[in-house]
Design a protein around this motif. Sequence first.
Motif, PDB file in Angstrom:
ATOM      1  N   GLU A  13       0.874  -0.983  -0.115  1.00  0.00           N
ATOM      2  CA  GLU A  13      -0.033  -0.110   0.132  1.00  0.00           C
ATOM      3  C   GLU A  13       0.779   1.267  -0.056  1.00  0.00           C
ATOM      4  OE1 GLU A  13      -4.100   1.177   2.298  1.00  0.00           O
ATOM      5  OE2 GLU A  13      -2.486   0.405   3.505  1.00  0.00           O
ATOM      6  N   SER A  14       2.075   1.279   0.581  1.00  0.00           N
ATOM      7  CA  SER A  14       2.993   2.399   0.610  1.00  0.00           C
ATOM      8  C   SER A  14       3.796   2.417  -0.794  1.00  0.00           C
ATOM      9  CB  SER A  14       4.030   2.115   1.774  1.00  0.00           C
ATOM     10  OG  SER A  14       4.919   1.167   1.489  1.00  0.00           O
ATOM     11  N   ALA A  15       3.653   1.757  -1.699  1.00  0.00           N
ATOM     12  CA  ALA A  15       4.407   2.314  -2.966  1.00  0.00           C
ATOM     13  C   ALA A  15       3.560   2.825  -3.922  1.00  0.00           C
ATOM     14  CB  ALA A  15       4.482   0.699  -3.762  1.00  0.00           C
ATOM     15  N   GLY A  16       4.239   3.645  -4.766  1.00  0.00           N
ATOM     16  CA  GLY A  16       3.318   4.527  -5.757  1.00  0.00           C
ATOM     17  C   GLY A  16       2.712   3.631  -6.793  1.00  0.00           C
ATOM     18  N   VAL A  17       3.091   2.608  -7.208  1.00  0.00           N
ATOM     19  CA  VAL A  17       2.561   1.773  -8.286  1.00  0.00           C
ATOM     20  C   VAL A  17       2.993   0.480  -7.905  1.00  0.00           C
ATOM     21  CG1 VAL A  17       2.731   0.855 -10.742  1.00  0.00           C
ATOM     22  CG2 VAL A  17       3.080   3.479 -10.172  1.00  0.00           C
ATOM     23  N   ILE A  18       2.116  -0.647  -7.746  1.00  0.00           N
ATOM     24  CA  ILE A  18       2.092  -1.875  -7.685  1.00  0.00           C
ATOM     25  C   ILE A  18       2.002  -2.853  -8.837  1.00  0.00           C
ATOM     26  CG2 ILE A  18       1.830  -1.920  -5.104  1.00  0.00           C
ATOM     27  CD1 ILE A  18      -1.014  -2.815  -5.508  1.00  0.00           C
ATOM     28  N   HIS A  19       2.796  -3.923  -8.829  1.00  0.00           N
ATOM     29  CA  HIS A  19       2.823  -4.802 -10.209  1.00  0.00           C
ATOM     30  C   HIS A  19       2.382  -6.307  -9.661  1.00  0.00           C
ATOM     31  CE1 HIS A  19       4.746  -5.273 -14.339  1.00  0.00           C
ATOM     32  NE2 HIS A  19       3.777  -5.881 -14.173  1.00  0.00           N
ATOM     33  N   PHE A  20       1.305  -6.771 -10.286  1.00  0.00           N
ATOM     34  CA  PHE A  20       0.829  -8.299  -9.907  1.00  0.00           C
ATOM     35  C   PHE A  20       1.747  -9.176 -11.106  1.00  0.00           C
ATOM     36  CE2 PHE A  20      -1.913  -5.997  -7.562  1.00  0.00           C
ATOM     37  CZ  PHE A  20      -2.480  -6.559  -6.530  1.00  0.00           C
TER      38      PHE A  20
END
Length: 531
Positions: free
Chosen positions: A486-493
């Motif tokens: 949640e603390s990242a700017g963009v998350i990648h699955f």
Amino acid sequence: MQLHISPSLRHVTVLQGKGVRELIQVKVGGKKVSYRMILYSLLFFTFLLRFVFVLSTVDSIDGETRCSSLGCLGKRIGPRLLGRRMDQSVPEVMYKVLEQPIDKDELQGRTDIPQTLEEFMAEVKDSGFDARSFALKLREMVSLMEERTRTAKIQEYLYRHVASSSIPKQLHCLALRLANEHSTNAAARLQLPSAELVPALVDNSYYHFVLASDNVLAAAVVATSIVHNSLRPHKFVIHIITDRKTYYPMQAWFSLHPLTPAIVEVKALHHFDWFSKGKVPVLEAMEKDQKVRSQFRGGSSAIIANNTDKPKVIAAKLQALSPKYNSMMNHIRIHLPELFPSLNKLVFLDDDIVVQTDLSPLWDIDLNGKVNGAVETCRGEDKYVMSKKLKNYLNFSHPLIAQHFNPEECAWAYGMNIFDLEAWRKTNISNTYHQWLEQKSDLSLWQLGTLPPGLIAFHGHVQAIDPFWHMLGLGYQENTSYEDAESAGVIHFNGRAKPWLDIAFPQLRPLWAKYVDFSDKFVKSCHIRAA
């Protein structure tokens, strides 16, 4: 006179009858020994007793094979002094038995092989095995466990391959319903964007994002997360590229679900003038991938039936069968300068990412004349995800790779990249990409996918950016916490556990699902649920 020795042996006190401390000398064997010497001797033997105790305790903890403690040091400097025996080596007969190969057919149908360590130890105690019998039984048990582990691992890879490669019926339903809506509802056939906003598509004062996808729901989440987290959505232009079969459902979705004030363009590849004219290298790349995939004839059943390949090799071959490796969407990013000839800079996003912050600051990052702004993947707290170097993707036993690249060089990630198209047009990156694809007639140069040839083509043209802008591994690193993601700017699955699949990690899926309106009539009618 009284001599007092404390129970802990820490204090020795000599007292006269009147309680006054003094040094008293006694005659022992013709020599005078002071009580001070007695005191020091007692202290020395006290220390020695404690040292022996610690030595023995640490030795029992360390075991017989490690030599990193005082206990092991004691074995070296005085094993017999402390009552230890050094003759504890494994009998040679055990080595000989354990080194002998075992035929897997010998294990089939056997009921006398222990199934657990407890059963093995009970049989050893009851039967009184000698060294050879012990080794034989141990070899049979371990070999059986290894074979079962291998079979289970291969089955896991097969199930994951099927789950990740298949289109969920809910997503298939969504595409069909939207296609039907496109044919019956004029509101689902709007021009995107409207005529008055078309000039913004080539205006470099806007923030341009490009997304290539044939998954309507995934594209909707990416676009929605971009706009909802933007501080200036009226300056955002989102270019969605899709294929011919998905164009109508994609157009219907964004016609009926506008992201105003942001500008959304939906375009199929065949709508681009560049794509419809002449020879297109991306299609040649697809043909090349098809040839590689054709090596694995017989499909997944033939692959898993191979009894000689290791599970990881089988997993790579199963991965080669994945449809995404023969998808036009997988190679299109290498032709961004041709697809968007009027743009100077853009951000390219994969359809399995979620944006969680305003992305306009990406345009303020100085790329120092480089083409590709990307997060490096060889540094970070998560050593499973952030430990990738070129050697993890390229085959350095091949002379072509070994001559041109350093195996210890840091790799970087696709999924959220800043591309300076002006700088790109001055390079030979796209041609380099396709030249290396021509060299690749099999799996000998690199693993399948577009990242390995991308690592080669963009070599020397990458500027590292802050990892905050791209957190990776949410599709294969189950240990990632919700709070960290949640603390990242963009998350990648990235990985097989995509958030729209049943195999998604339940603690991470809400980060994606919160951008889906589950009350929407199309989503609801196709039984797409949050969990």
